[in-house]
Design a protein around this motif. Structure first.
Motif, PDB file in Angstrom:
ATOM      1  N   GLU A  76       0.823  14.250   0.849  1.00 15.04           N
ATOM      2  CA  GLU A  76       0.891  13.758   2.079  1.00 15.04           C
ATOM      3  C   GLU A  76       1.523  14.585   3.007  1.00 15.04           C
ATOM      4  OE1 GLU A  76       1.763   9.959   3.435  1.00 15.04           O
ATOM      5  OE2 GLU A  76       3.391   9.881   2.246  1.00 15.04           O
ATOM      6  N   CYS A  83       0.861  -1.137  -0.020  1.00 10.98           N
ATOM      7  CA  CYS A  83       0.156  -0.088  -0.090  1.00 10.98           C
ATOM      8  C   CYS A  83       0.742   1.323   0.020  1.00 10.98           C
ATOM      9  CB  CYS A  83      -0.944   0.239   0.959  1.00 10.98           C
ATOM     10  SG  CYS A  83      -1.868  -1.147   1.323  1.00 10.98           S
ATOM     11  N   VAL A 119      -1.436   1.515   9.352  1.00  9.68           N
ATOM     12  CA  VAL A 119      -3.055   1.235   9.094  1.00  9.68           C
ATOM     13  C   VAL A 119      -3.304   0.061   9.344  1.00  9.68           C
ATOM     14  CG1 VAL A 119      -4.707   2.032   7.651  1.00  9.68           C
ATOM     15  CG2 VAL A 119      -2.900   3.403   7.367  1.00  9.68           C
ATOM     16  N   LYS A 133       4.290  11.874  -1.881  1.00  9.24           N
ATOM     17  CA  LYS A 133       5.127  12.593  -0.821  1.00  9.24           C
ATOM     18  C   LYS A 133       4.788  14.033  -0.786  1.00  9.24           C
ATOM     19  CE  LYS A 133       6.675  10.177   0.795  1.00  9.24           C
ATOM     20  NZ  LYS A 133       6.506   8.767   0.968  1.00  9.24           N
ATOM     21  N   THR A 190       3.236   3.986  -0.466  1.00  7.67           N
ATOM     22  CA  THR A 190       4.663   3.920  -0.751  1.00  7.67           C
ATOM     23  C   THR A 190       5.155   2.888  -0.839  1.00  7.67           C
ATOM     24  OG1 THR A 190       5.255   6.109   0.198  1.00  7.67           O
ATOM     25  CG2 THR A 190       7.182   4.726   0.155  1.00  7.67           C
ATOM     26  N   GLN A 204       6.706  -1.554   5.382  1.00 12.55           N
ATOM     27  CA  GLN A 204       7.439  -0.895   6.390  1.00 12.55           C
ATOM     28  C   GLN A 204       7.492  -1.457   7.737  1.00 12.55           C
ATOM     29  OE1 GLN A 204       9.464   0.907   9.254  1.00 12.55           O
ATOM     30  NE2 GLN A 204       7.159   1.430   8.985  1.00 12.55           N
TER      31      GLN A 204
HETATM   32  O1  M6R Z   1       4.002   0.326   6.802  1.00 10.68           O
HETATM   33  P1  M6R Z   1       3.577   0.235   5.407  1.00 10.68           P
HETATM   34  O2  M6R Z   1       4.839   0.076   4.631  1.00 10.68           O
HETATM   35  O3  M6R Z   1       2.674  -1.065   5.077  1.00 10.68           O
HETATM   36  O4  M6R Z   1       2.557   1.117   4.892  1.00 10.68           O
HETATM   37  C1  M6R Z   1       2.061   1.586   4.018  1.00 10.68           C
HETATM   38  C2  M6R Z   1       1.474   2.895   3.660  1.00 10.68           C
HETATM   39  O5  M6R Z   1       0.323   3.020   4.667  1.00 10.68           O
HETATM   40  C3  M6R Z   1       2.319   3.734   3.758  1.00 10.68           C
HETATM   41  O6  M6R Z   1       3.445   3.846   2.916  1.00 10.68           O
HETATM   42  C4  M6R Z   1       2.042   5.026   3.335  1.00 10.68           C
HETATM   43  O7  M6R Z   1       1.466   5.505   2.206  1.00 10.68           O
HETATM   44  C5  M6R Z   1       3.014   6.286   3.916  1.00 10.68           C
HETATM   45  N1  M6R Z   1       2.347   7.412   4.592  1.00 10.68           N
HETATM   46  C6  M6R Z   1       3.506   7.108   2.817  1.00 10.68           C
HETATM   47  O8  M6R Z   1       4.622   7.878   3.105  1.00 10.68           O
END
Ligand code: M6R
Length: 361
Positions: free
Chosen positions: A245, A58, A358, A242, A60, A106
């Protein structure tokens, strides 16, 4: 501890040379021009049996997956694509036993990604995780994978983890390529490119003051367009995310090749365009797109490997191998988003309405 930085975002942007060094460490095998990825749980025979690669993530992480999919296609010649995990899990997707699924996250806790992994495993698929947080839910649920070793990322806006995830994909693509038809020579070429990255990232970050000045010029824009094609397109998408947000400026990413099919109608002096222009075989095509924009009095900020005469400003990025260039081109755009948000007085580490992970539906 922000270590002398005013925000975690700034600190994390500046940790990237070191972070990339960590994702590479101990993995390169010069003798066979490949990499060792112990945790994949995928032997050479399994790797050769892969017919397709499907990457899920999702935000990034999805954009890093798009870059990863291109690297896998280019280096391993395996058909690959990325899809938002949040979409995949709701569309009763066809799950194919010869496809290698890769979940990217991440935090390793994003619920949409975790649910997609669980659904895939229920259907008997093989799922790898490319994850930053060690021991997280997605890392535990996957059949194997790679840690991206970006270190803790505190800012809600992901920066260093994006870069490291792209590098992790380059390692995986090289590994899959070398179990197939990627030559020793190309393997060496990619390894040399990977080794150059940390110094090139440091070199890129030295241009921060210049990027800051540019950000001040664009901070009053109501909307910005980001364009790129093929390797440059996911970079444009990530840069657009980027910017929106962290600065709350509306931004839209479009393939440069699609301009004339619609978005050219938007071009006017009040809509600046950021053009991602790598020095690859599409350079002339990208120059032509910039010319189209100039002809309609659009302002252009190019991110390129040499000054672009069609652009009003160029951020010059060090050249690496074509396949790895997207990694470096993302970095000045993180700085652009950061300094735009700073100029507008935004809450950089905690943008409104967003959470770092999330973990709900
Ligand atoms: O922890 P994750 O990489 O699974 O999170 C996914 C997205 O929620 C996250 O990349 C979001 O888009 C960030 N705020 C991007 O900067």
């Amino acid at each position: 501890d922000m270590g002398g930085h005013d925000t975690y975002m700034h600190k994390e942007i500046h940790e990237q040379a070191e972070a990339v060094d960590r994702v590479l460490r101990g993995r390169i095998d010069d003798r066979f021009s490949t990499v060792h990825l112990g945790g994949l749980n995928l032997d050479a025979r399994d790797a050769r049996a892969v017919r397709r690669v499907k990457i899920l993530g999702c935000g990034t992480s999805y954009h890093a997956g798009q870059i990863g999919a291109q690297m896998i296609e280019e280096l391993a010649r395996i058909p690959a694509d990325a899809e938002p995990a949040s979409e995949f899990r709701y569309r009763n997707a066809v799950v194919d036993p010869d496809t290698l699924y890769i979940a990217v996250s991440q935090s390793g806790e994003t619920y949409d990604v975790l649910a997609a992994v669980q659904e895939l495993k229920r259907k008997g698929a093989r799922v790898l995780g490319i994850v930053n947080v060690v021991g997280s839910a997605i890392a535990r649920e996957a059949d194997g994978g790679m840690y991206v070793h970006a270190g803790p990322e505190v800012c809600v806006v992901s920066t260093k983890c994006f870069t490291n995830t792209c590098v992790a994909f380059a390692l995986l693509a090289l590994h899959l390529g070398r179990t197939r038809d990627l030559s020793v020579r190309d393997g060496k070429r990619i390894i040399e490119g990977l080794r150059k990255l940390p110094a090139q990232i440091a070199e890129m970050l030295e241009q921060e003051e210049d990027v800051k000045k540019l950000a001040a010029q664009y901070a009053d824009a109501r909307s910005m367009l980001f364009i790129g094609r093929v390797r440059g397109y996911p970079v444009a998408r990530e840069a657009s995310l980027k910017l929106k947000e962290v600065s709350y400026i509306h931004a839209e990413a479009y393939p440069a090749s699609e301009l004339k099919h619609g978005p050219l109608a938007l071009i006017e002096p009040a809509l600046p365009t950021v053009a991602i222009v790598p020095d690859d075989d599409l350079l002339e095509k990208n120059r032509a797109a910039m010319e189209e924009i100039k002809a309609r009095s659009g302002q252009i900020l190019a991110v390129a490997h040499q000054e672009q005469e069609k652009a009003d400003h160029t951020i010059v990025v060090p050249k690496n191998e074509d396949e790895l260039d997207p990694i470096l081109m993302g970095i000045p755009l993180q700085l652009l988003a950061y300094h735009t948000a700073l100029a507008l007085g935004r809450d950089i580490d905690k943008p409104r309405n967003l959470a770092k992970s999330v973990t709900v539906e």
